[in-house]
Design a protein around this motif. Structure first.
Motif, PDB file in Angstrom:
ATOM      1  N   ARG A  26       0.852  -1.187   0.000  1.00 38.35           N
ATOM      2  CA  ARG A  26       0.000   0.000   0.000  1.00 38.35           C
ATOM      3  C   ARG A  26       0.893   1.244   0.000  1.00 38.35           C
ATOM      4  NH1 ARG A  26      -1.761  -3.688   3.615  1.00 38.35           N
ATOM      5  NH2 ARG A  26      -3.820  -4.628   3.220  1.00 38.35           N
ATOM      6  N   PRO A  27       0.761   2.114  -0.975  1.00 35.39           N
ATOM      7  CA  PRO A  27       1.633   3.300  -1.038  1.00 35.39           C
ATOM      8  C   PRO A  27       1.510   4.143   0.222  1.00 35.39           C
ATOM      9  CG  PRO A  27       0.428   3.000  -3.091  1.00 35.39           C
ATOM     10  CD  PRO A  27      -0.179   2.045  -2.113  1.00 35.39           C
ATOM     11  N   ALA A  28       2.654   4.620   0.688  1.00 33.94           N
ATOM     12  CA  ALA A  28       2.683   5.412   1.917  1.00 33.94           C
ATOM     13  C   ALA A  28       2.475   6.890   1.620  1.00 33.94           C
ATOM     14  CB  ALA A  28       4.019   5.217   2.631  1.00 33.94           C
ATOM     15  N   LEU A  29       1.835   7.576   2.544  1.00 33.32           N
ATOM     16  CA  LEU A  29       1.703   9.021   2.470  1.00 33.32           C
ATOM     17  C   LEU A  29       3.032   9.679   2.839  1.00 33.32           C
ATOM     18  CD1 LEU A  29      -1.722   9.495   4.274  1.00 33.32           C
ATOM     19  CD2 LEU A  29      -1.303   9.623   1.806  1.00 33.32           C
ATOM     20  N   VAL A  30       3.210  10.913   2.419  1.00 32.80           N
ATOM     21  CA  VAL A  30       4.415  11.651   2.795  1.00 32.80           C
ATOM     22  C   VAL A  30       4.530  11.738   4.317  1.00 32.80           C
ATOM     23  CG1 VAL A  30       5.521  13.923   2.749  1.00 32.80           C
ATOM     24  CG2 VAL A  30       4.532  12.958   0.647  1.00 32.80           C
ATOM     25  N   ALA A  31       3.412  11.976   4.996  1.00 30.80           N
ATOM     26  CA  ALA A  31       3.447  12.082   6.456  1.00 30.80           C
ATOM     27  C   ALA A  31       3.916  10.775   7.096  1.00 30.80           C
ATOM     28  CB  ALA A  31       2.068  12.468   6.986  1.00 30.80           C
ATOM     29  N   GLU A  32       3.511   9.652   6.516  1.00 28.16           N
ATOM     30  CA  GLU A  32       3.948   8.350   7.034  1.00 28.16           C
ATOM     31  C   GLU A  32       5.438   8.139   6.801  1.00 28.16           C
ATOM     32  OE1 GLU A  32      -0.269   5.906   6.426  1.00 28.16           O
ATOM     33  OE2 GLU A  32       1.170   6.072   4.775  1.00 28.16           O
ATOM     34  N   GLN A  33       5.920   8.581   5.665  1.00 30.50           N
ATOM     35  CA  GLN A  33       7.352   8.455   5.390  1.00 30.50           C
ATOM     36  C   GLN A  33       8.172   9.349   6.309  1.00 30.50           C
ATOM     37  OE1 GLN A  33       7.059   9.327   1.148  1.00 30.50           O
ATOM     38  NE2 GLN A  33       7.525   7.199   0.665  1.00 30.50           N
ATOM     39  N   LEU A  34       7.662  10.543   6.573  1.00 26.20           N
ATOM     40  CA  LEU A  34       8.356  11.433   7.494  1.00 26.20           C
ATOM     41  C   LEU A  34       8.402  10.848   8.907  1.00 26.20           C
ATOM     42  CD1 LEU A  34       6.948  14.900   6.359  1.00 26.20           C
ATOM     43  CD2 LEU A  34       9.295  14.075   6.106  1.00 26.20           C
ATOM     44  N   ALA A  35       7.325  10.191   9.317  1.00 21.54           N
ATOM     45  CA  ALA A  35       7.303   9.561  10.642  1.00 21.54           C
ATOM     46  C   ALA A  35       8.324   8.436  10.720  1.00 21.54           C
ATOM     47  CB  ALA A  35       5.903   9.038  10.932  1.00 21.54           C
ATOM     48  N   MET A  36       8.467   7.688   9.650  1.00 20.88           N
ATOM     49  CA  MET A  36       9.455   6.610   9.621  1.00 20.88           C
ATOM     50  C   MET A  36      10.875   7.165   9.723  1.00 20.88           C
ATOM     51  SD  MET A  36      11.688   5.325   7.078  1.00 20.88           S
ATOM     52  CE  MET A  36      10.838   5.644   5.521  1.00 20.88           C
ATOM     53  N   ILE A  37      11.131   8.250   8.998  1.00 18.26           N
ATOM     54  CA  ILE A  37      12.450   8.877   9.057  1.00 18.26           C
ATOM     55  C   ILE A  37      12.721   9.418  10.461  1.00 18.26           C
ATOM     56  CG2 ILE A  37      13.781  10.857   8.228  1.00 18.26           C
ATOM     57  CD1 ILE A  37      12.465  10.423   5.495  1.00 18.26           C
ATOM     58  N   ARG A  38      11.712  10.043  11.041  1.00 15.90           N
ATOM     59  CA  ARG A  38      11.892  10.606  12.393  1.00 15.90           C
ATOM     60  C   ARG A  38      12.169   9.508  13.401  1.00 15.90           C
ATOM     61  NH1 ARG A  38      13.676  11.906  16.057  1.00 15.90           N
ATOM     62  NH2 ARG A  38      13.162  13.476  17.639  1.00 15.90           N
ATOM     63  N   ALA A  39      11.506   8.373  13.270  1.00 22.01           N
ATOM     64  CA  ALA A  39      11.719   7.285  14.217  1.00 22.01           C
ATOM     65  C   ALA A  39      13.111   6.687  14.087  1.00 22.01           C
ATOM     66  CB  ALA A  39      10.673   6.199  13.988  1.00 22.01           C
ATOM     67  N   THR A  40      13.749   6.854  12.935  1.00 23.84           N
ATOM     68  CA  THR A  40      15.078   6.288  12.698  1.00 23.84           C
ATOM     69  C   THR A  40      16.183   7.215  13.172  1.00 23.84           C
ATOM     70  OG1 THR A  40      14.167   5.182  10.747  1.00 23.84           O
ATOM     71  CG2 THR A  40      16.559   5.264  10.916  1.00 23.84           C
ATOM     72  N   ALA A  41      15.908   8.513  13.221  1.00 21.81           N
ATOM     73  CA  ALA A  41      16.934   9.502  13.555  1.00 21.81           C
ATOM     74  C   ALA A  41      17.084   9.664  15.062  1.00 21.81           C
ATOM     75  CB  ALA A  41      16.586  10.844  12.928  1.00 21.81           C
ATOM     76  N   ALA A  42      18.315   9.593  15.532  1.00 20.21           N
ATOM     77  CA  ALA A  42      18.590   9.907  16.932  1.00 20.21           C
ATOM     78  C   ALA A  42      18.336  11.393  17.179  1.00 20.21           C
ATOM     79  CB  ALA A  42      20.040   9.558  17.273  1.00 20.21           C
ATOM     80  N   ASP A  43      17.979  11.723  18.407  1.00 19.80           N
ATOM     81  CA  ASP A  43      17.641  13.109  18.727  1.00 19.80           C
ATOM     82  C   ASP A  43      18.810  14.064  18.484  1.00 19.80           C
ATOM     83  OD1 ASP A  43      15.087  12.384  19.433  1.00 19.80           O
ATOM     84  OD2 ASP A  43      15.516  12.257  21.580  1.00 19.80           O
ATOM     85  N   ASP A  44      20.032  13.561  18.605  1.00 24.35           N
ATOM     86  CA  ASP A  44      21.195  14.435  18.460  1.00 24.35           C
ATOM     87  C   ASP A  44      21.884  14.283  17.103  1.00 24.35           C
ATOM     88  OD1 ASP A  44      22.144  11.891  18.831  1.00 24.35           O
ATOM     89  OD2 ASP A  44      23.680  12.430  20.312  1.00 24.35           O
ATOM     90  N   LEU A  45      21.208  13.645  16.147  1.00 24.98           N
ATOM     91  CA  LEU A  45      21.817  13.424  14.829  1.00 24.98           C
ATOM     92  C   LEU A  45      21.951  14.739  14.071  1.00 24.98           C
ATOM     93  CD1 LEU A  45      22.783  11.361  12.657  1.00 24.98           C
ATOM     94  CD2 LEU A  45      20.429  11.383  11.803  1.00 24.98           C
ATOM     95  N   LEU A  46      23.149  15.005  13.574  1.00 29.84           N
ATOM     96  CA  LEU A  46      23.404  16.172  12.745  1.00 29.84           C
ATOM     97  C   LEU A  46      23.281  15.786  11.271  1.00 29.84           C
ATOM     98  CD1 LEU A  46      26.478  17.685  14.615  1.00 29.84           C
ATOM     99  CD2 LEU A  46      24.175  18.662  14.493  1.00 29.84           C
ATOM    100  N   PRO A  47      22.965  16.722  10.412  1.00 32.47           N
ATOM    101  CA  PRO A  47      22.875  16.399   8.983  1.00 32.47           C
ATOM    102  C   PRO A  47      24.248  16.147   8.384  1.00 32.47           C
ATOM    103  CG  PRO A  47      22.586  18.755   9.312  1.00 32.47           C
ATOM    104  CD  PRO A  47      22.603  18.139  10.680  1.00 32.47           C
ATOM    105  N   ASP A  48      24.235  15.420   7.278  1.00 32.62           N
ATOM    106  CA  ASP A  48      25.451  15.237   6.505  1.00 32.62           C
ATOM    107  C   ASP A  48      25.704  16.493   5.677  1.00 32.62           C
ATOM    108  OD1 ASP A  48      22.962  14.036   5.200  1.00 32.62           O
ATOM    109  OD2 ASP A  48      24.246  14.390   3.464  1.00 32.62           O
ATOM    110  N   PHE A  49      26.958  16.661   5.243  1.00 29.38           N
ATOM    111  CA  PHE A  49      27.315  17.779   4.387  1.00 29.38           C
ATOM    112  C   PHE A  49      28.154  17.253   3.226  1.00 29.38           C
ATOM    113  CE2 PHE A  49      26.631  19.659   8.563  1.00 29.38           C
ATOM    114  CZ  PHE A  49      25.761  20.693   8.262  1.00 29.38           C
ATOM    115  N   TYR A  50      27.574  17.315   2.029  1.00 30.48           N
ATOM    116  CA  TYR A  50      28.253  16.819   0.831  1.00 30.48           C
ATOM    117  C   TYR A  50      28.810  15.411   1.030  1.00 30.48           C
ATOM    118  CZ  TYR A  50      27.831  21.571  -0.949  1.00 30.48           C
ATOM    119  OH  TYR A  50      27.334  22.777  -1.387  1.00 30.48           O
ATOM    120  N   GLY A  51      27.972  14.547   1.598  1.00 25.00           N
ATOM    121  CA  GLY A  51      28.338  13.148   1.709  1.00 25.00           C
ATOM    122  C   GLY A  51      29.156  12.779   2.915  1.00 25.00           C
ATOM    123  N   GLU A  52      29.468  13.722   3.755  1.00 30.39           N
ATOM    124  CA  GLU A  52      30.273  13.435   4.938  1.00 30.39           C
ATOM    125  C   GLU A  52      29.425  13.570   6.191  1.00 30.39           C
ATOM    126  OE1 GLU A  52      33.823  15.727   5.176  1.00 30.39           O
ATOM    127  OE2 GLU A  52      34.689  14.888   3.349  1.00 30.39           O
TER     128      GLU A  52
END
Length: 369
Positions: A26-52
């Motif tokens: 069943r295709p996921a909604l954008v909101a559902e995909q965002l929830a999945m991403i949020r559940a995977t990210a640690a609270d203190d995770l910083l973004p990557d920068f140009y692959g690093e």
């Protein structure tokens, strides 16, 4: 909105509303995909920068562990990753020929990028609807720098060689002085049929590409894995091809979620695909290939026009909240259509009798047209 997009939106909406789904998810909604991403990210995770840094480096480390390789580079697309791998083989060997199957992804789905961007030449390995044998590789009448093996060969029906055939094919390429690259877009589910873990499969080759969305449910992205030298080269050419994006943490986090949750389930999907395929093979005029399936995907033919089959499936979904199989297309034989069946999580809820009952409801729709 184009007519094509409107039709696609109607299909996606119908499939999402189904209580029963045989092929696909069943295709996921954008909101559902965002929830999945949020559940995977640690609270203190910083973004990557140009692959690093961030989730990209974590994903590369995890894939390196799974494939048992020295280094891994994340790519926004598999097409880009494979161009780099083939270019690397040409530069190392001095040979611009690439051993490709006529049904391989670079020849059918990449708009000749290997030739237009890489200046490479395709050397066809076999005309049979399977990966080439050792004898066929040994009999090539011109040298190649890279042999590309697609595991499984999707446009032949998601077919795989046996482990011994794969080992022999790799050995034959080595004897010809060629490097070996695995198009492993669906490598994760190929381990069951080959009888060896992903690391042992990747160990046969000089480089391996894997996808994060085809079977793992990610948003996008791929990885190119191999030696440290290969990955250093890959990072340079990734930049030149325009793939060194500022931040890629959404795709990387979705890929990590797929590795954590979907990867362990793939063997179960492969096992259940055999049950589903056997049930579908009993339908009037039906044919499945391969029988039994090598992965959790296989081909199904029915003796009806594609337009009628797609209309029946859509009507079943909208009126009975049940999705059978979509994406039918006509073949060269008039009146016979083909579809790809993907046995995913929802199909595990259906035993053989339930598959047959759903198929009967679908076929009744055809008789009503």
């Amino acid at each position: 909105m184009t007519d094509a997009y409107a039709a696609r939106l109607r299909r996606v909406t119908a499939q999402r509303g189904c209580d029963t789904v045989l092929s696909g998810v069943r295709p996921a909604l954008v909101a559902e995909q965002l929830a999945m991403i949020r559940a995977t990210a640690a609270d203190d995770l910083l973004p990557d920068f140009y692959g690093e840094g961030g989730a990209v480096e974590e994903l590369e480390r995890r894939v390196g562990e799974l494939l048992g390789v020295e280094a891994v580079a994340f790519f926004p697309t598999g097409t880009m990753a494979q161009q780099v791998a083939m270019r690397y083989g040409a530069e190392l060997t001095g040979r611009d020929g690439v051993g490709l199957h006529p049904l391989s992804h670079p020849l059918l789905h990449e708009r000749d990028a290997y030739a237009v961007l890489g200046g490479l030449r395709a050397v066809l390995t076999t005309s049979a609807p399977r990966n080439p044998t050792a004898d066929e590789i040994g009999a090539l009448d011109e040298p190649i720098g890279t042999l590309l093996l697609e595991l499984p060969l999707r446009d032949a029906g998601f077919v795989l060689p046996t482990w011994d055939e794969l080992v022999a094919a790799v050995g034959a390429a080595r004897q010809q002085g060629a490097r070996v690259h695995l198009d492993g877009a669906r490598l994760w589910e190929s381990t069951v049929h080959l009888g060896h873990p992903a690391a042992e499969i990747a160990a046969l080759a000089d480089s391996t590409y894997v996808s994060f969305y085809k079977s793992l449910g990610g948003l996008s992205g791929a990885a190119l894995a191999g030696s440290a030298e290969l990955v250093r080269y890959a990072r340079v050419w990734r930049h030149r091809y325009g793939g060194n994006l500022f931040q890629q943490w959404p795709a990387a986090l979705a890929a990590l979620a797929g590795l954590a949750h979907e990867l362990p389930r793939l063997p179960g999907y492969v096992a259940h695909a055999k049950v589903v395929a056997a049930a579908l093979a009993t339908l009037p005029g039906a044919r499945v290939h391969p029988a039994p399936p090598h992965t959790h995907q296989f081909r199904l033919w029915l003796p009806h026009p594609a337009e009628a089959l797609n209309a029946a499936n859509l009507a079943l979904a909208e009126e009975e909240k049940a999705w059978f199989v979509g994406g039918w297309r006509d073949t060269e034989v008039p009146g016979i259509a083909l579809a790809e069946v993907t046995v995913d999580g929802p199909a595990l809820e259906l035993d053989a009798d339930q598959v047959t009952e759903l198929a009967d409801r679908f076929l009744r729709r055809l008789s009503q047209r």
